[in-house]
Design an enzyme around this catalytic site. Structure first.
Site, PDB file in Angstrom:
ATOM      1  N   LYS A 155       0.872  -1.184   0.000  1.00 50.17           N
ATOM      2  CA  LYS A 155       0.000   0.000   0.000  1.00 50.17           C
ATOM      3  C   LYS A 155       0.910   1.236   0.000  1.00 50.17           C
ATOM      4  O   LYS A 155       1.539   1.566   1.012  1.00 50.17           O
ATOM      5  CB  LYS A 155      -0.887  -0.053   1.254  1.00 50.17           C
ATOM      6  CG  LYS A 155      -1.331   1.277   1.822  1.00 50.17           C
ATOM      7  CD  LYS A 155      -2.486   1.881   1.091  1.00 50.17           C
ATOM      8  CE  LYS A 155      -2.913   3.184   1.746  1.00 50.17           C
ATOM      9  NZ  LYS A 155      -2.046   4.343   1.394  1.00 50.17           N
ATOM     10  N   GLU A 228       7.208   0.557  12.550  1.00 53.14           N
ATOM     11  CA  GLU A 228       8.238   1.605  12.632  1.00 53.14           C
ATOM     12  C   GLU A 228       7.493   2.929  12.613  1.00 53.14           C
ATOM     13  O   GLU A 228       6.861   3.279  11.613  1.00 53.14           O
ATOM     14  CB  GLU A 228       9.205   1.500  11.444  1.00 53.14           C
ATOM     15  CG  GLU A 228       9.970   0.196  11.390  1.00 53.14           C
ATOM     16  CD  GLU A 228      10.924  -0.022  12.562  1.00 53.14           C
ATOM     17  OE1 GLU A 228      11.254   0.946  13.264  1.00 53.14           O
ATOM     18  OE2 GLU A 228      11.315  -1.178  12.785  1.00 53.14           O
ATOM     19  N   CYS A 262      12.076  10.466  10.059  1.00 51.00           N
ATOM     20  CA  CYS A 262      11.609   9.870  11.321  1.00 51.00           C
ATOM     21  C   CYS A 262      12.627  10.046  12.443  1.00 51.00           C
ATOM     22  O   CYS A 262      12.288  10.399  13.564  1.00 51.00           O
ATOM     23  CB  CYS A 262      11.300   8.389  11.123  1.00 51.00           C
ATOM     24  SG  CYS A 262      12.697   7.460  10.447  1.00 51.00           S
ATOM     25  N   GLU A 363       5.790  14.985  17.996  1.00 56.70           N
ATOM     26  CA  GLU A 363       6.711  14.881  16.867  1.00 56.70           C
ATOM     27  C   GLU A 363       6.451  16.067  15.934  1.00 56.70           C
ATOM     28  O   GLU A 363       5.310  16.309  15.539  1.00 56.70           O
ATOM     29  CB  GLU A 363       6.486  13.578  16.095  1.00 56.70           C
ATOM     30  CG  GLU A 363       7.443  13.477  14.918  1.00 56.70           C
ATOM     31  CD  GLU A 363       7.304  12.197  14.102  1.00 56.70           C
ATOM     32  OE1 GLU A 363       6.170  11.755  13.849  1.00 56.70           O
ATOM     33  OE2 GLU A 363       8.343  11.649  13.710  1.00 56.70           O
TER      34      GLU A 363
HETATM   35  P1  NAD Z   1       0.718   8.007   8.324  1.00 57.32           P
HETATM   36  O1  NAD Z   1       0.671   7.167   9.557  1.00 57.32           O
HETATM   37  O2  NAD Z   1      -0.267   9.108   8.207  1.00 57.32           O
HETATM   38  O3  NAD Z   1       0.526   7.101   7.019  1.00 57.32           O
HETATM   39  C1  NAD Z   1       1.368   5.998   6.720  1.00 57.32           C
HETATM   40  C2  NAD Z   1       0.615   5.035   5.809  1.00 57.32           C
HETATM   41  O4  NAD Z   1      -0.485   4.458   6.546  1.00 57.32           O
HETATM   42  C3  NAD Z   1       0.012   5.669   4.563  1.00 57.32           C
HETATM   43  O5  NAD Z   1       0.162   4.784   3.477  1.00 57.32           O
HETATM   44  C4  NAD Z   1      -1.452   5.819   4.940  1.00 57.32           C
HETATM   45  O6  NAD Z   1      -2.341   5.829   3.847  1.00 57.32           O
HETATM   46  C5  NAD Z   1      -1.680   4.583   5.801  1.00 57.32           C
HETATM   47  N1  NAD Z   1      -2.798   4.695   6.758  1.00 57.32           N
HETATM   48  C6  NAD Z   1      -3.325   5.819   7.301  1.00 57.32           C
HETATM   49  N2  NAD Z   1      -4.304   5.499   8.190  1.00 57.32           N
HETATM   50  C7  NAD Z   1      -4.385   4.139   8.196  1.00 57.32           C
HETATM   51  C8  NAD Z   1      -5.166   3.214   8.925  1.00 57.32           C
HETATM   52  N3  NAD Z   1      -6.066   3.601   9.812  1.00 57.32           N
HETATM   53  N4  NAD Z   1      -4.951   1.880   8.719  1.00 57.32           N
HETATM   54  C9  NAD Z   1      -3.995   1.456   7.856  1.00 57.32           C
HETATM   55  N5  NAD Z   1      -3.243   2.301   7.119  1.00 57.32           N
HETATM   56  C10 NAD Z   1      -3.408   3.624   7.298  1.00 57.32           C
HETATM   57  O7  NAD Z   1       2.200   8.564   8.233  1.00 57.32           O
HETATM   58  P2  NAD Z   1       2.842   9.509   7.119  1.00 57.32           P
HETATM   59  O8  NAD Z   1       2.351  10.901   7.305  1.00 57.32           O
HETATM   60  O9  NAD Z   1       2.709   8.873   5.792  1.00 57.32           O
HETATM   61  O10 NAD Z   1       4.400   9.444   7.527  1.00 57.32           O
HETATM   62  C11 NAD Z   1       4.992  10.259   8.493  1.00 57.32           C
HETATM   63  C12 NAD Z   1       5.224   9.460   9.768  1.00 57.32           C
HETATM   64  O11 NAD Z   1       5.999   8.301   9.471  1.00 57.32           O
HETATM   65  C13 NAD Z   1       6.036  10.224  10.802  1.00 57.32           C
HETATM   66  O12 NAD Z   1       5.468  10.017  12.071  1.00 57.32           O
HETATM   67  C14 NAD Z   1       7.421   9.565  10.743  1.00 57.32           C
HETATM   68  O13 NAD Z   1       8.169   9.667  11.926  1.00 57.32           O
HETATM   69  C15 NAD Z   1       7.039   8.156  10.426  1.00 57.32           C
HETATM   70  N6  NAD Z   1       8.160   7.417   9.834  1.00 57.32           N
HETATM   71  C16 NAD Z   1       8.791   6.484  10.622  1.00 57.32           C
HETATM   72  C17 NAD Z   1       9.891   5.783  10.121  1.00 57.32           C
HETATM   73  C18 NAD Z   1      10.616   4.767  10.985  1.00 57.32           C
HETATM   74  O14 NAD Z   1      11.412   3.999  10.445  1.00 57.32           O
HETATM   75  N7  NAD Z   1      10.377   4.713  12.283  1.00 57.32           N
HETATM   76  C19 NAD Z   1      10.329   6.011   8.814  1.00 57.32           C
HETATM   77  C20 NAD Z   1       9.656   6.959   8.045  1.00 57.32           C
HETATM   78  C21 NAD Z   1       8.572   7.650   8.565  1.00 57.32           C
END
Ligand code: NAD
Length: 461
Positions: A155, A228, A262, A363
């Site tokens: 996804k 993650e 992140c 964050e």
């Molecule tokens: P997000 O959680 O909004 O979305 C991530 C993914 O999850 C997207 O594909 C989204 O469509 C999907 N999604 C959203 N709601 C969902 C649900 N209820 N059920 C299943 N899937 C769902 O995050 P984002 O804005 O895309 O990314 C930014 C975040 O990612 C920041 O918090 C950052 O720290 C984190 N991040 C963490 C790492 C790590 O390795 N720890 C790496 C990169 C980014």
């Protein structure tokens, strides 16, 4: 329905991608299960051969993909190329190490009893990705899952669908058997609905809020969840630090990918004796950062990914100011008309912040950095660990003893000593506390994508 990708620099439409319908998801997953019957029995050498072909294709398509990443999410072009180069190194690691890591091992032999460890696939993996490193976030779940003999439904993020589908199609063009790797294009609803299907495991990278929802759902299903999530990492500068090295590393540690990383340095703690000298150099470096068109190779900082992210960051900044924070550098003084269309947040440094402020506890996923002065090592250990997150941290010191104390005391999955550049394929990555569960990369990370089975054999004639 279609997802429209918008360029955050000039708000033009980059392109559109067809979404999967909610009604079709069950079939996508059942096709994945069927494909797994043969794929799960394939030889590791055969699986590696697809990754080798894919690596070649990625090298040949580097320029096109780098442009697409920059157009879709605003990362400066030099950094998009850097992301692809880094991923080529990671692919090399998987190509070299997969058969070694997944090889069966005899761990004990007693007279006529043999104790053996083997690895088997988990089944259908749902991989749900964010947008900030479009290629890395496609690879991190998908590559080890496939090499482990699983089938994958990927996804992509709704903000970088085109870049992530570009790479998925590239991987499929190696001749990967049908339905071994499929996509589920869509928004949050598709991500949520994917979790409701008959999947066997989930890899998720994204916000802690969504990660918690996924953890609850996967717990109900009793399936493996690799999570993650967010971070609020501390960078600590001690009195004996090499100032120039600390300034440059923390600059990139905070402002890489326009502040949307992140494990970025989201809180900065500076010891009193070095504070003034450090801040003179650091504020100059940040104040002179080159904001601009992300397609320009000289640009250091581009726009943030979306209008809603711009508004969230503006709110976080204004709330901090209303609570007493002082803007030392930044606060959106963009005079260049060309840049005004873009979602630009100028790189910002805040002082007069306290640990109870939201800017220190939430964050902040953009180029804003709050700074606190401290006196003792005990004090800074308390400050660094005063967070619900525990993804990473950095310490700047020339003393091995201080480095040892801080690397042991900071509760986080990765610690950089005098560096913010610590990603290597051999090194596991993941979070303590609300930053996640499980590890990625390295041998430990690879083994998260398979079942481990013990086979004890005796009495064979
Ligand atoms: P997000 O959680 O909004 O979305 C991530 C993914 O999850 C997207 O594909 C989204 O469509 C999907 N999604 C959203 N709601 C969902 C649900 N209820 N059920 C299943 N899937 C769902 O995050 P984002 O804005 O895309 O990314 C930014 C975040 O990612 C920041 O918090 C950052 O720290 C984190 N991040 C963490 C790492 C790590 O390795 N720890 C790496 C990169 C980014």
């Amino acid at each position: 329905m279609k997802i429209t990708s918008i360029n955050p620099f000039d708000q033009t439409v980059v392109g559109e991608t067809e979404c999967v319908s909610l009604g079709d998801l069950a079939k996508v997953v059942s096709d994945s299960r069927t494909a797994g019957i043969v794929w799960s029995k394939s030889k590791i050498e055969d699986r590696i051969s697809y990754i080798k072909k894919y690596k070649e294709l990625l090298e040949n398509n580097k320029k096109e993909l780098a442009n697409l990443i920059t157009n879709e999410m605003g990362k400066p072009i030099a950094q998009s190329i850097g992301e692809i180069d880094m991923e080529l190194e990671y692919l090399e690691f998987y190509i070299d190490k997969s058969s070694v890591v997944l090889k069966e091992k005899i761990v004990r032999q007693d007279d006529d009893v043999i104790y053996k460890i083997v690895h088997e696939p988990l089944g259908v993996f749902a991989c749900i990705a964010p947008w900030n490193f479009p290629l890395t976030m496609f690879h991190t779940g998908v590559i080890p899952a496939l090499l482990g003999g699983n089938t994958v439904v990927f996804k992509p993020s709704e903000l970088t669908t085109m870049s992530q589908m570009f790479t998925l199609n590239l991987l499929n063009s190696t001749g990967l058997p049908k339905n071994v790797l499929q996509s589920a294009v869509g928004g949050k609803d598709i991500g949520a609905a994917l979790l409701d299907q008959e999947i066997d495991a989930v890899w998720f990278t994204g916000s802690t809020k969504v990660g918690k929802e996924i953890y609850i759902k996967s717990g109900t299903k009793f399936i493996k969840a690799l999570l993650e999530m967010g971070g609020n990492s501390a960078a600590i500068v001690m009195d004996d630090a090499d100032i120039d090295n600390a300034v440059e590393n923390i600059f990139w540690g905070r402002y890489l990918a326009n502040g949307q990383v992140c494990n970025a340095d989201k809180r900065l703690f500076i010891q009193a004796g070095i504070y003034d000298d450090f801040m003179v150099k650091f504020t100059t470096r940040v104040g002179n950062a080159k904001l601009g068109d992300p397609k320009d190779v000289e640009t250091e900082i581009g726009p943030v990914v979306s209008k809603s992210q711009f508004e969230l960051l503006t709110n976080q900044l204004n709330t901090a100011i209303s609570k007493g924070a002082t803007v030392l550098v930044g606060k959106n003084k963009i005079e260049n008309a060309l840049l005004q269309k873009g979602n630009f947040i100028t790189p910002t440094i805040l002082t007069d912040v306290t640990t109870d402020m939201a800017i220190m506890q939430e964050e902040v996923f953009g180029p804003i950095l709050p700074v606190i002065k401290f006196k003792t090592i005990e004090e800074v250990i308390g400050l660094a660990n005063d967070s619900v997150y525990g993804l990473s941290g950095e310490a700047y010191t020339t003393s091995q003893k201080t480095a040892d104390i801080l690397s042991q005391a900071v509760k986080a999955g990765t610690i950089g000593i005098n560096t913010s550049n610590y990603f290597k394929p051999e090194c596991p990555f993941g979070g303590y506390k609300l930053s996640g569960l499980g590890r990625e990369y390295g041998e430990e990370g690879f083994l998260e994508f398979v079942q481990t089975k013990t086979v004890v054999t005796t009495g064979i004639k």
